[in-house]
Design an enzyme around this catalytic site. Structure first.
Site, PDB file in Angstrom:
ATOM      1  N   LYS A   1      -8.101  -4.746  12.800  1.00 54.95           N
ATOM      2  CA  LYS A   1      -6.868  -4.164  13.342  1.00 54.95           C
ATOM      3  C   LYS A   1      -6.507  -4.790  14.695  1.00 54.95           C
ATOM      4  O   LYS A   1      -5.323  -4.949  15.019  1.00 54.95           O
ATOM      5  CB  LYS A   1      -7.023  -2.648  13.450  1.00 54.95           C
ATOM      6  CG  LYS A   1      -7.174  -1.949  12.091  1.00 54.95           C
ATOM      7  CD  LYS A   1      -5.990  -2.230  11.175  1.00 54.95           C
ATOM      8  CE  LYS A   1      -6.007  -1.396   9.913  1.00 54.95           C
ATOM      9  NZ  LYS A   1      -4.825  -1.617   9.071  1.00 54.95           N
TER      10      LYS A   1
ATOM     11  N   ALA B   1     -12.089  -4.687  14.333  1.00 59.34           N
ATOM     12  CA  ALA B   1     -11.778  -6.106  14.581  1.00 59.34           C
ATOM     13  C   ALA B   1     -10.582  -6.554  13.739  1.00 59.34           C
ATOM     14  O   ALA B   1      -9.716  -7.305  14.215  1.00 59.34           O
ATOM     15  CB  ALA B   1     -13.004  -6.975  14.278  1.00 59.34           C
TER      16      ALA B   1
ATOM     17  N   TYR C   1     -13.666  -3.059  10.760  1.00 56.89           N
ATOM     18  CA  TYR C   1     -12.341  -2.417  10.651  1.00 56.89           C
ATOM     19  C   TYR C   1     -11.591  -2.567  11.981  1.00 56.89           C
ATOM     20  O   TYR C   1     -10.435  -2.999  12.017  1.00 56.89           O
ATOM     21  CB  TYR C   1     -12.507  -0.944  10.273  1.00 56.89           C
ATOM     22  CG  TYR C   1     -11.203  -0.186  10.221  1.00 56.89           C
ATOM     23  CD1 TYR C   1     -10.367  -0.277   9.100  1.00 56.89           C
ATOM     24  CD2 TYR C   1     -10.778   0.599  11.289  1.00 56.89           C
ATOM     25  CE1 TYR C   1      -9.152   0.402   9.058  1.00 56.89           C
ATOM     26  CE2 TYR C   1      -9.577   1.278  11.252  1.00 56.89           C
ATOM     27  CZ  TYR C   1      -8.765   1.181  10.132  1.00 56.89           C
ATOM     28  OH  TYR C   1      -7.562   1.845  10.092  1.00 56.89           O
TER      29      TYR C   1
ATOM     30  N   GLY D   1       0.815  -1.221   0.000  1.00 56.01           N
ATOM     31  CA  GLY D   1       0.000   0.000   0.000  1.00 56.01           C
ATOM     32  C   GLY D   1       0.841   1.260   0.000  1.00 56.01           C
ATOM     33  O   GLY D   1       0.541   2.223   0.695  1.00 56.01           O
ATOM     34  N   SER D   2       1.895   1.256  -0.836  1.00 53.79           N
ATOM     35  CA  SER D   2       2.844   2.382  -0.794  1.00 53.79           C
ATOM     36  C   SER D   2       2.531   3.460  -1.823  1.00 53.79           C
ATOM     37  O   SER D   2       3.315   4.383  -1.999  1.00 53.79           O
ATOM     38  CB  SER D   2       4.269   1.858  -1.029  1.00 53.79           C
ATOM     39  OG  SER D   2       4.358   1.307  -2.335  1.00 53.79           O
ATOM     40  N   THR D   3       1.391   3.343  -2.514  1.00 56.83           N
ATOM     41  CA  THR D   3       1.113   4.286  -3.600  1.00 56.83           C
ATOM     42  C   THR D   3       0.617   5.631  -3.088  1.00 56.83           C
ATOM     43  O   THR D   3       0.591   6.606  -3.831  1.00 56.83           O
ATOM     44  CB  THR D   3       0.076   3.704  -4.577  1.00 56.83           C
ATOM     45  OG1 THR D   3      -1.073   3.283  -3.815  1.00 56.83           O
ATOM     46  CG2 THR D   3       0.636   2.511  -5.326  1.00 56.83           C
TER      47      THR D   3
ATOM     48  N   ASN E   1       1.142  -2.475   5.337  1.00 56.50           N
ATOM     49  CA  ASN E   1       0.468  -1.180   5.516  1.00 56.50           C
ATOM     50  C   ASN E   1      -0.855  -1.099   4.757  1.00 56.50           C
ATOM     51  O   ASN E   1      -1.750  -0.363   5.176  1.00 56.50           O
ATOM     52  CB  ASN E   1       1.412  -0.060   5.053  1.00 56.50           C
ATOM     53  CG  ASN E   1       0.671   1.241   4.843  1.00 56.50           C
ATOM     54  OD1 ASN E   1       0.353   1.944   5.803  1.00 56.50           O
ATOM     55  ND2 ASN E   1       0.342   1.565   3.594  1.00 56.50           N
TER      56      ASN E   1
ATOM     57  N   SER F   1      -4.116   0.079  14.022  1.00 61.92           N
ATOM     58  CA  SER F   1      -4.881   1.317  14.220  1.00 61.92           C
ATOM     59  C   SER F   1      -5.246   1.479  15.689  1.00 61.92           C
ATOM     60  O   SER F   1      -5.383   0.482  16.419  1.00 61.92           O
ATOM     61  CB  SER F   1      -6.176   1.260  13.403  1.00 61.92           C
ATOM     62  OG  SER F   1      -7.049   2.317  13.771  1.00 61.92           O
TER      63      SER F   1
HETATM   64  P1  NAD Z   1      -4.884   5.141   1.933  1.00 60.83           P
HETATM   65  O1  NAD Z   1      -6.270   4.817   1.548  1.00 60.83           O
HETATM   66  O2  NAD Z   1      -4.359   6.520   1.657  1.00 60.83           O
HETATM   67  O3  NAD Z   1      -3.869   4.086   1.271  1.00 60.83           O
HETATM   68  C1  NAD Z   1      -4.143   2.732   1.384  1.00 60.83           C
HETATM   69  C2  NAD Z   1      -3.130   1.938   0.579  1.00 60.83           C
HETATM   70  O4  NAD Z   1      -3.566   0.570   0.610  1.00 60.83           O
HETATM   71  C3  NAD Z   1      -3.053   2.358  -0.880  1.00 60.83           C
HETATM   72  O5  NAD Z   1      -1.718   2.294  -1.337  1.00 60.83           O
HETATM   73  C4  NAD Z   1      -3.903   1.302  -1.584  1.00 60.83           C
HETATM   74  O6  NAD Z   1      -3.450   1.032  -2.898  1.00 60.83           O
HETATM   75  C5  NAD Z   1      -3.707   0.085  -0.689  1.00 60.83           C
HETATM   76  N1  NAD Z   1      -4.863  -0.792  -0.822  1.00 60.83           N
HETATM   77  C6  NAD Z   1      -6.124  -0.573  -0.396  1.00 60.83           C
HETATM   78  N2  NAD Z   1      -6.927  -1.580  -0.799  1.00 60.83           N
HETATM   79  C7  NAD Z   1      -6.149  -2.441  -1.497  1.00 60.83           C
HETATM   80  C8  NAD Z   1      -6.396  -3.660  -2.179  1.00 60.83           C
HETATM   81  N3  NAD Z   1      -7.609  -4.194  -2.269  1.00 60.83           N
HETATM   82  N4  NAD Z   1      -5.360  -4.260  -2.779  1.00 60.83           N
HETATM   83  C9  NAD Z   1      -4.130  -3.724  -2.750  1.00 60.83           C
HETATM   84  N5  NAD Z   1      -3.838  -2.577  -2.120  1.00 60.83           N
HETATM   85  C10 NAD Z   1      -4.830  -1.942  -1.503  1.00 60.83           C
HETATM   86  O7  NAD Z   1      -4.769   4.778   3.469  1.00 60.83           O
HETATM   87  P2  NAD Z   1      -3.830   5.320   4.646  1.00 60.83           P
HETATM   88  O8  NAD Z   1      -4.610   6.294   5.416  1.00 60.83           O
HETATM   89  O9  NAD Z   1      -2.496   5.716   4.134  1.00 60.83           O
HETATM   90  O10 NAD Z   1      -3.736   3.997   5.526  1.00 60.83           O
HETATM   91  C11 NAD Z   1      -2.620   3.120   5.508  1.00 60.83           C
HETATM   92  C12 NAD Z   1      -2.768   2.140   6.655  1.00 60.83           C
HETATM   93  O11 NAD Z   1      -2.836   2.860   7.879  1.00 60.83           O
HETATM   94  C13 NAD Z   1      -4.054   1.311   6.566  1.00 60.83           C
HETATM   95  O12 NAD Z   1      -3.794  -0.006   6.975  1.00 60.83           O
HETATM   96  C14 NAD Z   1      -4.973   2.010   7.533  1.00 60.83           C
HETATM   97  O13 NAD Z   1      -5.947   1.156   8.070  1.00 60.83           O
HETATM   98  C15 NAD Z   1      -3.995   2.463   8.590  1.00 60.83           C
HETATM   99  N6  NAD Z   1      -4.492   3.587   9.391  1.00 60.83           N
HETATM  100  C16 NAD Z   1      -4.801   4.773   8.815  1.00 60.83           C
HETATM  101  C17 NAD Z   1      -5.302   5.804   9.599  1.00 60.83           C
HETATM  102  C18 NAD Z   1      -5.673   7.140   9.028  1.00 60.83           C
HETATM  103  O14 NAD Z   1      -6.343   7.908   9.709  1.00 60.83           O
HETATM  104  N7  NAD Z   1      -5.279   7.467   7.827  1.00 60.83           N
HETATM  105  C19 NAD Z   1      -5.474   5.596  10.968  1.00 60.83           C
HETATM  106  C20 NAD Z   1      -5.121   4.379  11.519  1.00 60.83           C
HETATM  107  C21 NAD Z   1      -4.635   3.371  10.724  1.00 60.83           C
END
Ligand code: NAD
Length: 237
Positions: free
Chosen positions: A147, A145, A143, A10-12, A73, A129
């Site tokens: 995490k 659950a 969600y 999920g690094s995009t 991630n 999370s």
């Molecule tokens: P984001 O939506 O900006 O990015 C999510 C990444 O996951 C993207 O690169 C996407 O391509 C990848 N992804 C999602 N679904 C996918 C699939 N079906 N197949 C392949 N790749 C997939 O999210 P973020 O906010 O950067 O979150 C990153 C991590 O941090 C997640 O696990 C999220 O649950 C966790 N998190 C985020 C927050 C927040 O507030 N942003 C809080 C707590 C935890």
């Protein structure tokens, strides 16, 4: 010192992109991942139960047969209402569990098998999370659950494989200003939500990346099993 080889899922964008950039800046050789193939990412849709295992194979080939650190991630934060139909309810639960938990478990499994085979140990960094401990909205039990499952998985791996040099850590971010959080903040009235965070701000992806890079590259082995909170004291355990 050997250059660490790292896979970040999920690094995009968002937190994953910040982790990817920081690890690269620190000199690691990093393979990224997203839903589809991109210039700096291997594509794998983790809602497909076969995708995580295939992603590991491709990442390993890209990194010349050695991965030292796995950062799980990738994740989704998708609502499913309690009054949805049973079919929609179960589909929502299944999808979130598959992407957030099962795919992370499948990759962790391959990482452990790889590290055991090499006899050189390795590091696992799971992005969980705050919801794992605090719970989430009425439409996001699945969600929370997923995490909480990730935290339990991390602790089990830390305890089960420490003797083989395999270290496992988790990070529990609170609201973090990425696309996902921006939508959430807007839908929840912005400032009201901020009032619940003593620090007065949501976290930046760079703050989460800083903790992830520390765990991936520097944290002392005795820290294995640790879960780091990054939430501005909005939830203290
Ligand atoms: P984001 O939506 O900006 O990015 C999510 C990444 O996951 C993207 O690169 C996407 O391509 C990848 N992804 C999602 N679904 C996918 C699939 N079906 N197949 C392949 N790749 C997939 O999210 P973020 O906010 O950067 O979150 C990153 C991590 O941090 C997640 O696990 C999220 O649950 C966790 N998190 C985020 C927050 C927040 O507030 N942003 C809080 C707590 C935890």
């Amino acid at each position: 010192m050997t250059t660490p080889h790292i896979l970040v899922t999920g690094s995009t964008r968002g937190i994953g992109a910040a982790i990817f950039d920081l690890l690269k800046a620190k000199g690691a050789r990093v393979v990224g991942h997203g839903r589809a193939d991109g210039p700096e990412a291997l594509g794998a849709d983790l809602s497909d139960p076969a995708a995580a295992d295939e992603l590991w194979n491709r990442a390993l080939a890209r990194l010349d047969g050695r991965i030292d650190v796995l950062v799980n991630n990738a994740g989704v934060f998708e609502p499913v209402a309690v009054d949805a139909s049973l079919d929609d309810w179960q589909a929502g639960w299944g999808r979130t569990m598959q992407i957030n938990l099962q795919a992370s478990a499948d990759l962790s499994r391959r990482a452990i098998l790889h590290w055991r085979e090499r006899g050189a140990g390795g590091r696992l960094v799971n992005i969980a999370s705050r919801a794992a401990y605090r719970g989430d909205s009425p439409a996001h039990w699945h969600y929370a659950a997923s995490k909480a499952g990730m935290v339990a998985m991390t602790k089990s791996i830390a305890r089960g494989f420490a003797g083989q040099g395999i270290l496992a850590f988790a990070i529990c971010p609170g609201f973090t200003m990425t696309g996902m959080a921006e939508d959430y903040l807007a839908s929840r009235g912005g400032d009201k939500l901020l009032a619940d965070i003593p620090l007065g701000k949501v976290a930046d992806p760079e703050e989460v990346a800083s903790a992830a890079a520390y765990l991936a590259l520097e944290a002392p082995p005795s820290m294995t099993g640790a879960v780091l909170d990054i939430n501005g004291a909005s939830y203290v355990r």
